[in-house]
Structure formats: C-alpha cells, structure tokens
Design an enzyme around this catalytic site. Structure first.
Site, mmCIF file in Angstrom:
data_model
loop_
_atom_site.group_PDB
_atom_site.id
_atom_site.type_symbol
_atom_site.label_atom_id
_atom_site.label_comp_id
_atom_site.label_asym_id
_atom_site.label_seq_id
_atom_site.Cartn_x
_atom_site.Cartn_y
_atom_site.Cartn_z
ATOM 1 N N ASN A 1 -14.620 9.260 -21.071
ATOM 2 C CA ASN A 1 -13.220 9.195 -21.501
ATOM 3 C C ASN A 1 -13.121 9.140 -23.026
ATOM 4 O O ASN A 1 -12.400 8.309 -23.592
ATOM 5 C CB ASN A 1 -12.525 7.969 -20.891
ATOM 6 C CG ASN A 1 -11.012 8.096 -20.918
ATOM 7 O OD1 ASN A 1 -10.463 9.196 -20.873
ATOM 8 N ND2 ASN A 1 -10.319 6.976 -21.024
ATOM 9 N N VAL B 1 -6.880 0.327 8.987
ATOM 10 C CA VAL B 1 -8.069 0.544 8.156
ATOM 11 C C VAL B 1 -7.652 0.829 6.710
ATOM 12 O O VAL B 1 -8.390 0.537 5.765
ATOM 13 C CB VAL B 1 -8.920 1.707 8.722
ATOM 14 C CG1 VAL B 1 -8.234 3.045 8.528
ATOM 15 C CG2 VAL B 1 -10.297 1.741 8.068
ATOM 16 N N ILE C 1 0.826 -1.208 0.000
ATOM 17 C CA ILE C 1 0.000 0.000 0.000
ATOM 18 C C ILE C 1 0.862 1.260 0.000
ATOM 19 O O ILE C 1 0.370 2.350 -0.313
ATOM 20 C CB ILE C 1 -0.981 0.042 1.194
ATOM 21 C CG1 ILE C 1 -0.241 0.232 2.516
ATOM 22 C CG2 ILE C 1 -1.865 -1.195 1.222
ATOM 23 C CD1 ILE C 1 -1.156 0.573 3.679
ATOM 24 N N ASP C 2 2.156 1.135 0.338
ATOM 25 C CA ASP C 2 3.016 2.322 0.455
ATOM 26 C C ASP C 2 3.506 2.857 -0.885
ATOM 27 O O ASP C 2 4.030 3.967 -0.950
ATOM 28 C CB ASP C 2 4.233 2.009 1.329
ATOM 29 C CG ASP C 2 3.865 1.788 2.782
ATOM 30 O OD1 ASP C 2 2.901 2.427 3.236
ATOM 31 O OD2 ASP C 2 4.530 0.988 3.448
ATOM 32 N N ARG D 1 -28.188 -16.954 -11.459
ATOM 33 C CA ARG D 1 -28.772 -15.743 -12.057
ATOM 34 C C ARG D 1 -27.722 -14.981 -12.853
ATOM 35 O O ARG D 1 -26.558 -14.899 -12.460
ATOM 36 C CB ARG D 1 -29.338 -14.859 -10.953
ATOM 37 C CG ARG D 1 -29.967 -13.562 -11.416
ATOM 38 C CD ARG D 1 -30.778 -12.937 -10.298
ATOM 39 N NE ARG D 1 -31.983 -13.714 -10.042
ATOM 40 C CZ ARG D 1 -32.771 -13.560 -8.968
ATOM 41 N NH1 ARG D 1 -32.445 -12.668 -8.047
ATOM 42 N NH2 ARG D 1 -33.853 -14.281 -8.813
ATOM 43 N N ARG E 1 -5.468 -0.715 5.038
ATOM 44 C CA ARG E 1 -5.239 -1.981 4.338
ATOM 45 C C ARG E 1 -6.540 -2.706 4.023
ATOM 46 O O ARG E 1 -6.541 -3.679 3.270
ATOM 47 C CB ARG E 1 -4.393 -2.926 5.201
ATOM 48 C CG ARG E 1 -2.953 -2.529 5.367
ATOM 49 C CD ARG E 1 -2.197 -3.679 6.041
ATOM 50 N NE ARG E 1 -0.814 -3.319 6.295
ATOM 51 C CZ ARG E 1 0.152 -3.409 5.412
ATOM 52 N NH1 ARG E 1 -0.119 -3.825 4.195
ATOM 53 N NH2 ARG E 1 1.392 -3.084 5.737
ATOM 54 N N GLN F 1 -22.254 9.302 -12.552
ATOM 55 C CA GLN F 1 -21.772 10.693 -12.570
ATOM 56 C C GLN F 1 -21.669 11.290 -11.181
ATOM 57 O O GLN F 1 -21.040 12.329 -10.998
ATOM 58 C CB GLN F 1 -22.716 11.572 -13.402
ATOM 59 C CG GLN F 1 -22.567 11.400 -14.899
ATOM 60 C CD GLN F 1 -23.449 12.378 -15.665
ATOM 61 O OE1 GLN F 1 -24.461 12.838 -15.153
ATOM 62 N NE2 GLN F 1 -23.073 12.690 -16.883
ATOM 63 N N MET G 1 -0.282 5.623 7.141
ATOM 64 C CA MET G 1 0.827 4.671 7.068
ATOM 65 C C MET G 1 1.939 5.190 6.159
ATOM 66 O O MET G 1 1.712 6.033 5.302
ATOM 67 C CB MET G 1 0.329 3.315 6.589
ATOM 68 C CG MET G 1 -0.373 2.514 7.670
ATOM 69 S SD MET G 1 -0.811 0.862 7.099
ATOM 70 C CE MET G 1 -1.161 0.070 8.666
#
Length: 779
Positions: A529, A298, A163-164, A564, A300, A662, A206
C-alpha cells in the site's frame, strides 16, 4: 495542557458502561475491548454489562467493573464475550426503571451500546426518559434526591453491530465484512465442486430486508444472477434468467452457474422469491443439475476479519471520546464510518432514514430504496448490472487497449483484469493481455483477450497474466515498437510502485516517442500500500488478513505454555502500513515501522513495559517489525534484546511471515475493489480515447492522460503521475504523507502506552438526510 490531559481531566471519576444487544456480529469483541481500554486510559471507571439489556434490567453480577486485563485476548474471537440478548422487559417502562436504578446506584451516566437499529432506538428512548425515571425512583424512595441530582443526565453513544450493513449514514457496520469472508469462503468451495459436476448452485445468504451481502458477494464472485429486496426483477424475469443461463453455457462452455439470492428477495409485487422456487425453475425449464445452499448462521460465525477488528477499534475509541465530550445538550449519537474516518451521526436521524428505506420498498419505490442505501450500494448495483447483463459489442471501435500487471503479485489483480477486459469488450475495443509486465510488452508476449477467457478470475490469487518488476526505461525502444506494431491506443497498468514509476517513465518519454502519447492508467495493486495518489491499493486488505491469521496462530501456539513474546516480521518494504494495520488487528504490543522513528531507548522502554504486563495476568506478547523499519535494529537484534531483557519473566520467539502475505485467495474487499477499479479504469480510458481521437489516430500529451486511479476517502480520483512525483519519496518507495499514520496513537493507547493524543483527529458530526445520501459518492 495537551488534548490527552484535558480528556483525562474530563474522564477522571466518571463511570461508563458498555453492552452488546440484539444479534451478535463478528467484531463486537474488538469494540468492547476498545471501549473498555480507552475508557480506562482516559481515567473513567468502566463496567461491562453482560447479556445485553436483559443484564441491564436484572443488574447484580450482570454488571461488573472492568479492568485492563478483562478484555485481554478477545479481539480475535467471534460473537460477543459479554453476551447479547433480546429483552422484552426493557421495552416496558418498568424494565427501563429497573435498568436506570441499576446504573444510578453504580454512578454510571455514560452508556455505549453496540447493536442494531432496534437496540439503538431503545437506548435513545431510555435516554429521553432518564430524568423521569430518576424522579420516579426518588418518589418510590429507592434513591435519594442528591443521587438523582448528581446523575441527572444519561449520555448515550451507539456502535452499529449488524452483518447486514443496513444502517443508513455509515459506510460499514461491524460484522458485515466478516460475513462476506464466510460467504466467499463457501462460494470458493462450491465453485470447485460445481465445475467438477457441471452444476448450477443457488446460494441463499442473509438479508431479510437488505441485499448488501448478496450484492457484494455477487459482484465479488461474478455471479450469473442476483436477487435482492431493494431491486426486484421485472415481470417475466423467469424467462430472461433461464435464457441467460442457457446462453452462458452454450456460448462459453461454462460448467458452472452461480445464482445468489438474499433471504428477503421479492418480486415487483412483493411476493417472496425463494431459493427452492429458483431451483425448480432451472431444473424444469433448463434441465440444469441444480443445488440449493442456504448459508444461514455460518455467516455470523468464525473469526472477525481484519477490517472488522480495525473498524471496531476505531469506532470504540471514538465512542469513548464522544461520551467524555458529551453534555446535556448533546444529542445521542452513533459512531459511523465515512471514507475510512470515524464520524459522529445523530442517532435518530440514522434510524429514521433506515426506516425510510423499508418504507420505500413497501411502497414499491425501489429506485429510491437503492439510493437511500447510499452511494456505495448504488455503485455496486450499477456495476453488477453492467458486467452481468451487458454483452460484447458487435460494433467495434478503432481502439486497442493493452492490459498488464507490473510488480509483485497481489490479491485483486485478476478481478481488476476481468472487469477491465469485459467492459472494454462491451465498449467494442480490442483488448490485448500482456504477459510479464513491461518486459512482456517489450518482447510482444501478448495475446488478444476474449470474453470467456477471464471467467472465474475474481477469486484467483496472484497474477494470472504474470508480472515482473522490470521498468520500461531499459526496453523503451522495444516497447514503443510493440505499441506501434499492434496499434495500441491505451495502456491499463495494474501493479505497485513499479507500475506507477514505469508509467511515469513512459509519460516523461512522450517528448521523444510520439507512440507514447496515448492514455495510460495505473490501478494501484500492492500488499505494501505504498503507491502515491490512493489511500488503498489492491491486495493490501488480503495481505493484512493473511498476516493477521498468521499472528493469531502464532499467539495461539503459546496457549498453555509459559509466558512468551513473539517478534514477527512483516513485509512492506519501507512502508509500515502492513505492520501497523496488522498490529491493530491482532492487538500487538508494538509495531516498529520506518515512518515512526525509534531508538534504543524506545526499544528498552517497550521491553520494560511488556515485562511489567507479563508479571501480572498477561500470558503472551506480540511485537511486529516491518522488514525495513531500521537498518541496524534488525528482527534478530530485537529478538535477542527481548530475550535477554525478559529473562526470568518471559521467553521470546521470532517468526518471519514472508510470502504467505502475498498468497491465498483475495479478500472480499479486494475482489470487489478490483472489480470496480477495473471498470472505472476502462471508463476513464474510453473517455480519453474519444476526446483525443483525431484523423484516424489517438494523440495526447497532456499530464492528465497518464494517471493513477486512486481512492481518497470516498472519492475516486485520477492523479497525473507527473504531479504525484513531487509527493513521492523515490528512495524509500513511499508517499511523503501517509494518512494511516494517524492510527498509530490508537495502536499504542490500546496497548497501554503513554503516548501523545495530539495527533488524534476526533470525528466530526455529520447529519444524515435524503440530500446527504443522494450526494454521497460512495465506492
């Protein structure tokens, strides 16, 4: 023989395994899914290794054969379903010997490791020792000479899960974008309570050794002060910070101050700067009611963002191809991201450069540490400093810039307006904000902007200026009159296809109206886009996340019911970007778009394919349809076709996502992207104004002074609207060539369709050195 057939010949009979190691990160499951399915797709036997290197050492039930359905319905889950653990045993020779035995006896000689730099370094050591480990196993009589000879080389490919975003060589690591989503959700929640009570909040995020999360969240939230380990504040920062916060409150009447601090923040002497120290400072010196929020793990958690799911899928597919193509002479590589393309990076080059960042910080060479983090990190830092610490210029220029939003609202528009307004004021320009696009410009519905009027805009969705689709051609005389009356020197137009088309009309009208001979810049902002001249438009990332979250809930609604299939309609006009990207992010079975023509035979094949899957372990299916993908095969038609052909196997429901795509708060990417595009747009305008100022007025009629500001790979470029005209399909409001179509084969392969692999472009090998990082433009 096609490329796919060649790859399958290579993969046939080979065994490979995937494991996740170290800390977990959102998106790891998407990577496991992609590696597993792509491995099976090319004919390899795929194993899942549970509990990381510990499972590799222990063997037994921790190493299991994977089937296509082993990774069904995990793409939306956080963490890693195969588990992750830090394993001290694997750091020893005996541990690696046990791991080698467990692989060899299953015939596994291809290993994909998803983890941080420590996990990947361990994988490289394992690879380098492989022949010696096998020789020792033979010597001890645990395996035969024949088995050792058959499996004499181990191929390693790494995926960076962190995450860093602290791994050199790749633009983004798996999990970083999702962590930013968690941070910004908390920042948004804190902002409301802080304003209610007139408080200052210190947020600790973090990043023990890397300030990426703190830096980007500060830029995306407009934080008043920032602490990151790569750029410690100069001595005496306490006095400057307190003075700044006092000035902000006094001059703007702000009821809110946000300070963001990375957990590894230090001063110039290496002494830690803690969140409680900052809080006490503000309470005692400034008298602010100050609270500390430590976000902790939190960051992570939760569902992975669309970006992380797509990133992991792209990198996972490329990892399998790299493994299949590897030879004994191929160095261990890690799959990274460079300008939205998967690339192969020499593993140990990346590890060494990552360690060099920490060395630079330890030796207090902080400027070098920032540069070694890469061009994007350095750009973020420079723009944050520019917007956070500069003030409106007291020396006024002769220039007036009008800013307007055109087209449909999209996330990030307000962030772009905020940064553009503030930088224009820093430059000393007069800034006019125009309500309701070109219609407002024609009716003089505009006002002069001041610094404090855009406070808090980065996190606001929609368009606070108001926006209309009206093009200028119907009101050209009035628009020219307004420009003349208010002495407008330049236009910054933030919007979608209408913004591009509108500036093109103004540019083409220069021959008739001298007042239009001014610099004009378009910042693309649309969920579709579909603006030529850029790979990404503001708002597209927010829209994909909104559509993805809707699809996740739709899929979950079928949990516990009979089989489904859901047919979901997305927006996007004739542009299939939103449907394609959402389809990859949610693991859709099909995504029908205008750019990839299909017929009744294709629809029938898809129904039959889904019916076959439904007869086995699959409980639900998801089919996306871009709103204008086909004139006759409407959403209702496709729904009825699936309903009829699936009778007895599955039922079918239809959902139209509509305008929820949107709405909502902008994603971290769009806040950050909008902030940077607003800055770059004003910088470009200011340069053009200076260059074309003669005898008390601005005059320019060259093509390169009416441009779309775009991002292509990692390069910011200004493309003249007149040149983009030849690249545009005006009837369908899309560029004639769209880069993201190359992702379509991946979507189909991961849904188990037999498809052409010829369009797939394998990642190139890219070396990571000080020089490569120094010339990396980033963004």
């Amino acid at each position: 023989m096609t490329d796919l057939e060649k790859l399958r010949m290579t993969g046939a009979g080979r065994a490979m395994a995937v494991l996740t190691s170290g800390g977990d990160a959102q998106g790891m499951n998407a990577a496991v899914r992609a590696v597993t399915r792509m491995g099976i797709y090319v004919g390899a036997k795929v194993y899942l290794i549970y509990e990381g290197y510990q499972g590799l050492v222990d063997g037994g039930d921790n190493i299991k054969v994977a089937h296509w359905h082993s990774v069904t319905n995990i793409i939306q889950l956080g963490g890693t379903v195969i588990g992750s653990a830090r394993c001290k045993t694997f750091t020893t020779r005996e541990g690696r010997l046990a791991a080698a035995y467990n692989l060899v006896k299953r015939g596994i000689t291809n290993l994909c490791v998803c983890g941080g730099d420590g996990s990947l370094t361990g994988a490289n050591i394992f690879r380098s020792e492989w022949s010696g480990l096998l020789a020792e196993l033979v010597e001890k009589g645990r395996i035969t000479d024949t088995l050792a000879e058959q499996h004499g080389h181990l191929n390693i490919v790494g995926l960076v899960g962190s995450i860093d975003n602290d791994f050199c060589g790749t633009d983004m690591t798996i999990g970083a974008d999702s962590a930013l989503h968690r941070i910004m959700e908390i920042v948004d929640a804190i902002m409301t309570t802080a304003q209610s009570h007139q408080r200052t909040f210190v947020l600790e995020v973090m990043g023990r050794h890397c300030g990426y999360l703190a830096l980007v969240s500060a830029l995306a939230s407009g934080a008043d002060w920032l602490f990151i380990p790569e750029a410690p504040p100069l001595d005496g920062w306490e006095d400057r910070m307190c003075a700044r916060l006092e000035a902000v409150s006094r001059n703007t009447g702000s009821r809110l101050n946000i300070i963001i601090l990375a957990e590894g923040a230090i001063d110039r002497h290496g002494k830690p700067i803690t969140s409680n120290y900052v809080k006490d400072l503000l309470v005692n010196r400034v008298g602010h009611d100050t609270r500390v929020t430590v976000l902790g793990h939190v960051q992570r958690g939760g569902t992975p963002s669309a970006f992380d799911r797509i990133l992991s899928s792209k990198l996972g597919v490329e990892a399998v191809i790299a493994l299949m193509e590897a030879s004994p002479d191929t160095p261990a590589c890690v799959i990274g991201l460079a300008g939205n393309r998967a690339v192969r990076l020499p593993l140990m080059e990346c590890v060494e450069m990552t360690k060099l960042v920490q060395t630079s910080m330890n030796e207090k060479r902080f400027d070098e540490a920032v540069k070694l983090r890469g061009g994007s990190f350095e750009n973020n830092w420079n723009i944050y400093k520019l917007l956070a610490f500069q003030k409106p210029s007291q020396s006024k220029t002769d220039f007036s810039v009008a800013i307007l939003n055109v087209g449909a609202p999209s996330g990030g528009m307000n962030a772009a307006v905020r940064s553009a307004v503030r930088l224009a004021l820093i430059h000393g320009h007069k800034v006019y904000a125009v309500h309701n696009g070109f219609l407002g410009l024609a009716s003089e519905d505009m006002f002069e902007m001041e610094w404090h009027k855009v406070a808090g805009w980065t996190g606001q969705g929609g368009s606070l200026l108001g926006t209309k689709r009206t093009l200028p051609e119907k009101n050209m005389e009035k628009i020219v009159g307004t420009i003349k009356k208010f002495n407008i020197s330049a236009l910054l137009v933030i919007g979608g296809f209408e913004a591009y088309k509108g500036v093109l009309q103004l540019c083409e009208a220069r021959a008739h109206y001298e007042e239009l001979c001014i610099p004009m810049c378009v910042i693309p902002a649309t969920i579709s886009n579909n603006v030529p001249g850029t790979e990404f438009s503001l708002g597209a990332d927010t829209a994909v996340n909104a559509a993805m979250e809707g699809c996740d809930k739709i899929k979950q609604s079928a949990s516990g019911t009979k089989r489904r299939v859901f047919v979901v309609e997305t927006m996007g006009g004739y542009c299939g970007y939103l449907a394609t990207y959402t389809g990859i992010a949610v693991g859709a079975d099909a995504a029908y778009i205008y750019e990839d023509p299909f017929n009744i035979h294709d629809l029938t094949t898809n129904v039959e394919h889904l019916a076959e899957k439904m007869k086995k372990d699959v409980q639900r299916g998801l089919v996306l349809r871009n709103e204008k993908c086909h004139e006759n095969y409407t959403t209702d038609f496709i729904h009825k076709l699936y309903l009829s052909e699936g009778k007895g196997i599955f039922d079918c429901r239809v959902n139209v996502l509509g305008h929820l795509q949107q709405g909502g708060a902008p994603s971290p990417f769009d806040r950050n992207f909008g902030t940077k595009l607003g800055v770059r747009g004003i910088q470009w305008i200011s340069e053009r104004l200076t260059e074309n100022y003669r005898q008390g007025r601005v005059f320019t009629n060259s093509a390169d002074t009416a441009c779309v500001l775009g991002l292509n790979k990692k390069v910011i470029c200004f493309s003249p609207v007149t040149e983009l005209k030849a690249e545009t399909d005006f009837e369908h409001r899309i560029p004639k060539v769209q880069w993201w179509l190359n992702l379509r084969p991946m979507l189909k392969m991961l849904a188990k369709y037999q498809t052409s692999f010829d369009e797939y472009v394998p990642g190139e090998m890219k070396h990571v050195t000080k020089r490569s990082l120094s010339v990396d433009p980033g963004y």
